[in-house]
Design an enzyme around this catalytic site. Sequence first.
Site, PDB file in Angstrom:
ATOM      1  N   VAL A  14      -5.057 -11.172   3.318  1.00  0.00           N
ATOM      2  CA  VAL A  14      -5.043 -11.375   4.771  1.00  0.00           C
ATOM      3  C   VAL A  14      -6.453 -11.111   5.287  1.00  0.00           C
ATOM      4  CG1 VAL A  14      -4.088 -10.549   6.960  1.00  0.00           C
ATOM      5  CG2 VAL A  14      -2.677 -10.515   4.883  1.00  0.00           C
ATOM      6  N   GLU A  43      -2.120  16.894  -8.064  1.00  0.00           N
ATOM      7  CA  GLU A  43      -1.343  16.243  -9.140  1.00  0.00           C
ATOM      8  C   GLU A  43      -2.291  15.663 -10.190  1.00  0.00           C
ATOM      9  OE1 GLU A  43       1.315  13.484  -7.133  1.00  0.00           O
ATOM     10  OE2 GLU A  43       2.814  15.063  -6.852  1.00  0.00           O
ATOM     11  N   GLY A  68       3.976  -3.380  -0.356  1.00  0.00           N
ATOM     12  CA  GLY A  68       4.110  -1.970  -0.748  1.00  0.00           C
ATOM     13  C   GLY A  68       5.524  -1.494  -0.430  1.00  0.00           C
ATOM     14  N   ASP A 109       2.070   3.358   6.020  1.00  0.00           N
ATOM     15  CA  ASP A 109       0.833   4.138   6.141  1.00  0.00           C
ATOM     16  C   ASP A 109      -0.046   3.711   7.309  1.00  0.00           C
ATOM     17  OD1 ASP A 109       1.364   5.710   3.991  1.00  0.00           O
ATOM     18  OD2 ASP A 109      -0.327   5.016   2.761  1.00  0.00           O
TER      19      ASP A 109
HETATM   20  C1  LIG Z   1      -2.323   8.712  -5.463  1.00  0.00           C
HETATM   21  C2  LIG Z   1      -1.208   8.740  -4.443  1.00  0.00           C
HETATM   22  C3  LIG Z   1      -0.106   9.561  -4.630  1.00  0.00           C
HETATM   23  C4  LIG Z   1       0.949   9.570  -3.717  1.00  0.00           C
HETATM   24  N1  LIG Z   1       2.014  10.379  -3.949  1.00  0.00           N
HETATM   25  C5  LIG Z   1       3.066  10.322  -3.112  1.00  0.00           C
HETATM   26  C6  LIG Z   1       4.252  11.076  -3.390  1.00  0.00           C
HETATM   27  O1  LIG Z   1       4.295  11.817  -4.375  1.00  0.00           O
HETATM   28  N2  LIG Z   1       5.315  10.957  -2.570  1.00  0.00           N
HETATM   29  C7  LIG Z   1       5.271  10.128  -1.471  1.00  0.00           C
HETATM   30  O2  LIG Z   1       6.280  10.012  -0.760  1.00  0.00           O
HETATM   31  N3  LIG Z   1       4.173   9.422  -1.174  1.00  0.00           N
HETATM   32  C8  LIG Z   1       3.072   9.488  -1.961  1.00  0.00           C
HETATM   33  N4  LIG Z   1       1.952   8.767  -1.675  1.00  0.00           N
HETATM   34  C9  LIG Z   1       1.911   7.974  -0.437  1.00  0.00           C
HETATM   35  C10 LIG Z   1       2.632   6.649  -0.585  1.00  0.00           C
HETATM   36  O3  LIG Z   1       2.295   6.028  -1.800  1.00  0.00           O
HETATM   37  C11 LIG Z   1       2.273   5.764   0.610  1.00  0.00           C
HETATM   38  O4  LIG Z   1       2.660   6.452   1.769  1.00  0.00           O
HETATM   39  C12 LIG Z   1       2.967   4.414   0.544  1.00  0.00           C
HETATM   40  O5  LIG Z   1       2.509   3.682  -0.569  1.00  0.00           O
HETATM   41  C13 LIG Z   1       2.699   3.607   1.809  1.00  0.00           C
HETATM   42  O6  LIG Z   1       3.388   2.400   1.716  1.00  0.00           O
HETATM   43  P1  LIG Z   1       2.903   1.137   2.526  1.00  0.00           P
HETATM   44  O7  LIG Z   1       3.864   0.052   2.219  1.00  0.00           O
HETATM   45  O8  LIG Z   1       2.639   1.494   3.931  1.00  0.00           O
HETATM   46  O9  LIG Z   1       1.472   0.777   1.926  1.00  0.00           O
HETATM   47  P2  LIG Z   1       1.059   0.422   0.434  1.00  0.00           P
HETATM   48  O10 LIG Z   1       2.005   0.962  -0.545  1.00  0.00           O
HETATM   49  O11 LIG Z   1      -0.383   0.798   0.343  1.00  0.00           O
HETATM   50  O12 LIG Z   1       1.196  -1.166   0.408  1.00  0.00           O
HETATM   51  C14 LIG Z   1       0.298  -2.001   1.082  1.00  0.00           C
HETATM   52  C15 LIG Z   1       0.278  -3.346   0.380  1.00  0.00           C
HETATM   53  O13 LIG Z   1      -0.582  -4.220   1.120  1.00  0.00           O
HETATM   54  C16 LIG Z   1      -1.393  -4.959   0.226  1.00  0.00           C
HETATM   55  N5  LIG Z   1      -2.621  -5.303   0.944  1.00  0.00           N
HETATM   56  C17 LIG Z   1      -3.537  -4.446   1.436  1.00  0.00           C
HETATM   57  N6  LIG Z   1      -4.513  -5.149   2.068  1.00  0.00           N
HETATM   58  C18 LIG Z   1      -4.206  -6.440   1.955  1.00  0.00           C
HETATM   59  C19 LIG Z   1      -4.800  -7.641   2.421  1.00  0.00           C
HETATM   60  N7  LIG Z   1      -5.925  -7.638   3.133  1.00  0.00           N
HETATM   61  N8  LIG Z   1      -4.197  -8.805   2.135  1.00  0.00           N
HETATM   62  C20 LIG Z   1      -3.036  -8.822   1.427  1.00  0.00           C
HETATM   63  N9  LIG Z   1      -2.419  -7.730   0.966  1.00  0.00           N
HETATM   64  C21 LIG Z   1      -3.010  -6.554   1.236  1.00  0.00           C
HETATM   65  C22 LIG Z   1      -1.628  -4.033  -0.936  1.00  0.00           C
HETATM   66  O14 LIG Z   1      -1.914  -4.770  -2.112  1.00  0.00           O
HETATM   67  C23 LIG Z   1      -0.288  -3.295  -1.032  1.00  0.00           C
HETATM   68  O15 LIG Z   1       0.593  -3.911  -1.918  1.00  0.00           O
HETATM   69  C24 LIG Z   1       0.878   8.748  -2.570  1.00  0.00           C
HETATM   70  C25 LIG Z   1      -0.236   7.926  -2.366  1.00  0.00           C
HETATM   71  C26 LIG Z   1      -1.282   7.925  -3.285  1.00  0.00           C
HETATM   72  C27 LIG Z   1      -2.469   7.029  -3.069  1.00  0.00           C
END
Ligand SMILES: Cc1cc2nc3c(=O)[nH]c(=O)nc-3n(C[C@H](O)[C@H](O)[C@H](O)COP(=O)(O)OP(=O)(O)OC[C@H]3O[C@@H](n4cnc5c(N)ncnc54)[C@H](O)[C@@H]3O)c2cc1C
Length: 424
Positions: free
Chosen positions: A86, A177, A20, A307
Amino acid sequence: MAESATTGGGRPRVLILGGGFAGVGAAQKLQHADAEVVLVDRHDYHTFQPLLYQLATGLLERTAVGHSLRDLLARHENTTVHQASVTAVDLDAREVTFDDLAPLTYDYLVFALGAEVNFFGTDGATEHAFPMYTLPHAVRLKDHLLERWEAADRDATLADDGALNVVIVGGGPTGVETAGAIAELYRAVFASDYPTLPQDQARVILVEAGPEVFSMFKPKLRQYTTKALADRTVEVMTGQIVASVSPNRVTLKSGEEIEAHTLVWGAGLQGNAVVQTLGLELQRGNRISVGPDLTLPGRPEVYVLGDVAAIVDAKTQQVLPQLGSVALQSGEHAGETITRRLAGKETKPFEYHDKGTMAAIGRGAAVVQMLGGRTMTGAKAQIAWGAVHLALLPTNEDRAKAVIDWAGASFTHQRAGRITVGSE
Ligand SMILES: Cc1cc2nc3c(=O)[nH]c(=O)nc-3n(C[C@H](O)[C@H](O)[C@H](O)COP(=O)(O)OP(=O)(O)OC[C@H]3O[C@@H](n4cnc5c(N)ncnc54)[C@H](O)[C@@H]3O)c2cc1C
């Protein structure tokens, strides 16, 4: 002093879990590290979650919201990508297990698996609600909406049963949104696509448990949002909680029953289920506490980001929100820090640069609240929202694709992505 290698054929192995914002941010900054970098994600693509609602409403195509991880990291000679899930992390053994990939050991772990939907035990939600957290979720919602309109076109009595009504749960950015975008899709596009179907039987209802939508914004932005939603025909029900959902009815705790074949869930998140395997004490929402350098207390080789992490802002002493910008910046910081540690260089604690809190409500309507208290609304805010979100997209090609689709939709009101491509 450079740190020793224990795995990875002589070079230390940096194992990144999750592709992500946080995982990709870390990988980008590790491109020139003297390490073997391995990134594992259960999907073969990076998901741009902030634009999922635009995929669900046909504004953007799926390749603008999901980008191949192999393509993103193709030029990183020290990096390999695996698609696998994972299943557990053994922090003492420094080993990660997967569902269909041999276990991997690590010298550095970047734990960035993100959050997942939380239905708070709502009856029927697991089976019948439409969450908005992954690319398949957005595609499923888009296909379902189109399928219901096509079904009502064949049999108009379905509209009497609520086939076209949509209930959206959650008055935060995801819910607002999505509600705004569905209402615009209905009124600007479906009204002419399906001229025989009555728009007053295609209600878009936003249900929020608290007294107002957008509780994180200042009162004047909340008032602006309530009006902008009403202008787009979204009915806002505040102080209401969804008790249960079935394929064609949504029941509120008050006892009121809404005839609706679609319930979109934008109300709650919890840390990824894998956090339960770590044997750590978890914070609210199953998030993991990290130190100022984003590592686990007592485990300097383990970075927890995005997150799934509870990162305390050095400036405000508040836990940072679950936002793309927090995830990306924490990922970039971890990638840079590991690169420096491997080279025996000094490192600095994480510092978050707040670019403001913002959300888009629809065409020409958005809200922005800056750290110092300045606010913006309307077209100006929408431009600021666009600029910040374009910057979060992983490549220039993705930015160009999004700009072209947004420009097309804004001039013509059309949504090229409003077709269903299922299996036959
Ligand atoms: C609908 C929506 C709208 C949003 N709008 C905004 C916005 O306008 N502005 C903003 O700043 N933020 C926004 N956010 C929040 C933002 O998208 C998140 O804060 C961000 O994606 C977090 O990034 P991350 O890398 O922590 O997790 P993620 O982006 O969730 O990435 C986690 C990754 O881990 C992978 N994964 C999960 N579990 C496993 C597993 N067991 N094994 C292997 N891989 C796995 C997933 O496939 C994913 O690719 C929004 C979120 C949502 C859901």
